[in-house]
Motif scaffolding. Sequence first.
Motif, PDB file in Angstrom:
ATOM      1  N   GLU A   1       8.904-115.080  -7.403  1.00 21.14           N
ATOM      2  CA  GLU A   1       9.158-116.241  -8.258  1.00 21.14           C
ATOM      3  C   GLU A   1       7.844-116.872  -8.684  1.00 21.14           C
ATOM      4  O   GLU A   1       6.891-116.916  -7.905  1.00 21.14           O
ATOM      5  CB  GLU A   1       9.961-117.301  -7.488  1.00 21.14           C
ATOM      6  CG  GLU A   1      11.277-116.842  -6.956  1.00 21.14           C
ATOM      7  CD  GLU A   1      11.875-117.866  -5.991  1.00 21.14           C
ATOM      8  OE1 GLU A   1      11.117-118.579  -5.299  1.00 21.14           O
ATOM      9  OE2 GLU A   1      13.103-117.943  -5.941  1.00 21.14           O
TER      10      GLU A   1
ATOM     11  N   ASN B   1      15.350-114.423  -3.231  1.00 19.14           N
ATOM     12  CA  ASN B   1      15.868-114.824  -4.536  1.00 19.14           C
ATOM     13  C   ASN B   1      17.191-114.110  -4.838  1.00 19.14           C
ATOM     14  O   ASN B   1      18.132-114.722  -5.333  1.00 19.14           O
ATOM     15  CB  ASN B   1      14.831-114.541  -5.626  1.00 19.14           C
ATOM     16  CG  ASN B   1      15.160-115.261  -6.904  1.00 19.14           C
ATOM     17  OD1 ASN B   1      15.646-116.394  -6.892  1.00 19.14           O
ATOM     18  ND2 ASN B   1      14.895-114.617  -8.020  1.00 19.14           N
ATOM     19  N   ASN B   2      17.267-112.810  -4.547  1.00 20.67           N
ATOM     20  CA  ASN B   2      18.511-112.084  -4.755  1.00 20.67           C
ATOM     21  C   ASN B   2      19.623-112.609  -3.858  1.00 20.67           C
ATOM     22  O   ASN B   2      20.772-112.724  -4.294  1.00 20.67           O
ATOM     23  CB  ASN B   2      18.308-110.579  -4.506  1.00 20.67           C
ATOM     24  CG  ASN B   2      17.683-109.901  -5.682  1.00 20.67           C
ATOM     25  OD1 ASN B   2      18.294-109.778  -6.727  1.00 20.67           O
ATOM     26  ND2 ASN B   2      16.441-109.466  -5.530  1.00 20.67           N
TER      27      ASN B   2
ATOM     28  N   LYS C   1      19.920-115.645  -2.738  1.00 20.58           N
ATOM     29  CA  LYS C   1      20.321-116.950  -3.255  1.00 20.58           C
ATOM     30  C   LYS C   1      21.190-116.814  -4.507  1.00 20.58           C
ATOM     31  O   LYS C   1      22.189-117.504  -4.657  1.00 20.58           O
ATOM     32  CB  LYS C   1      19.058-117.772  -3.571  1.00 20.58           C
ATOM     33  CG  LYS C   1      19.340-119.186  -4.057  1.00 20.58           C
ATOM     34  CD  LYS C   1      18.070-120.015  -4.142  1.00 20.58           C
ATOM     35  CE  LYS C   1      17.132-119.464  -5.199  1.00 20.58           C
ATOM     36  NZ  LYS C   1      15.956-120.312  -5.417  1.00 20.58           N
ATOM     37  N   LEU C   2      20.837-115.892  -5.390  1.00 22.26           N
ATOM     38  CA  LEU C   2      21.562-115.734  -6.653  1.00 22.26           C
ATOM     39  C   LEU C   2      22.842-114.902  -6.536  1.00 22.26           C
ATOM     40  O   LEU C   2      23.828-115.175  -7.218  1.00 22.26           O
ATOM     41  CB  LEU C   2      20.654-115.099  -7.709  1.00 22.26           C
ATOM     42  CG  LEU C   2      19.438-115.907  -8.140  1.00 22.26           C
ATOM     43  CD1 LEU C   2      18.563-115.081  -9.063  1.00 22.26           C
ATOM     44  CD2 LEU C   2      19.871-117.202  -8.823  1.00 22.26           C
ATOM     45  N   LEU C   3      22.808-113.866  -5.686  1.00 25.03           N
ATOM     46  CA  LEU C   3      23.904-112.901  -5.663  1.00 25.03           C
ATOM     47  C   LEU C   3      24.763-112.916  -4.406  1.00 25.03           C
ATOM     48  O   LEU C   3      25.847-112.345  -4.396  1.00 25.03           O
ATOM     49  CB  LEU C   3      23.339-111.478  -5.830  1.00 25.03           C
ATOM     50  CG  LEU C   3      22.476-111.220  -7.058  1.00 25.03           C
ATOM     51  CD1 LEU C   3      21.854-109.840  -6.977  1.00 25.03           C
ATOM     52  CD2 LEU C   3      23.310-111.373  -8.315  1.00 25.03           C
TER      53      LEU C   3
ATOM     54  N   SER D   1      23.561-108.481  -2.847  1.00 20.24           N
ATOM     55  CA  SER D   1      22.132-108.187  -2.655  1.00 20.24           C
ATOM     56  C   SER D   1      21.951-106.829  -1.992  1.00 20.24           C
ATOM     57  O   SER D   1      21.096-106.035  -2.390  1.00 20.24           O
ATOM     58  CB  SER D   1      21.469-109.261  -1.799  1.00 20.24           C
ATOM     59  OG  SER D   1      21.457-110.490  -2.489  1.00 20.24           O
TER      60      SER D   1
END
Length: 187
Positions: A19, A55-56, A58-60, A65
């Motif tokens: 990020e 990040n993956n 958190k998002l997926l 993930s």
Amino acid sequence: MKRYGGDTRLTLINLLRCEPQHQETLLSEHFQRSLAYVKQRLSLDVRLVNFDWHNNLKLLGSSNSIEGLWGLLAPGLLRCNLSEGEVDLVPAPAPPVSAAAAAAAAAGSSSSSSSSASPSATEQVHSPSVQLGAGTLRACPSGEFAVPKVIAKQLGVFRFNCADSLDRTNICTFFFSMQLLLEMCTR
């Protein structure tokens, strides 16, 4: 790399955060530049997979993930092959014969005093092992010897990279290993 042969493929999985404005991003960029430099100088077949685990996650979410990571790694695993083999059981070889015993057999073994219950110092005693190439194979309980036969050879290595979090490395290695085990069981 010499251990696996000249055509070994190396897959590096970079789990560092990517990020913008994150401290690990700089480390990830340096890692990527260093790898590019090494690839250029040594002509290695190296594939880099950047996968920002946090990040993956958190998002997926965790399931997506893990599926996403496997989707990136599966083609490389299939390209690298797995080591496979079989074991053939062969009869145990006859015990070695000493020079004295061979001479006695050739002479018709007319002397009964030449046979004794224990071998003399010059006679060889049969050992339950056999030397094949670089390794020694032991006899099976059945008296046979197990002889390995290579069917396919592993052509690649996967290396997970992270900064300070063993959790990321361990989680990704665990899920990769589980998929690898499933692949092995289907063969």
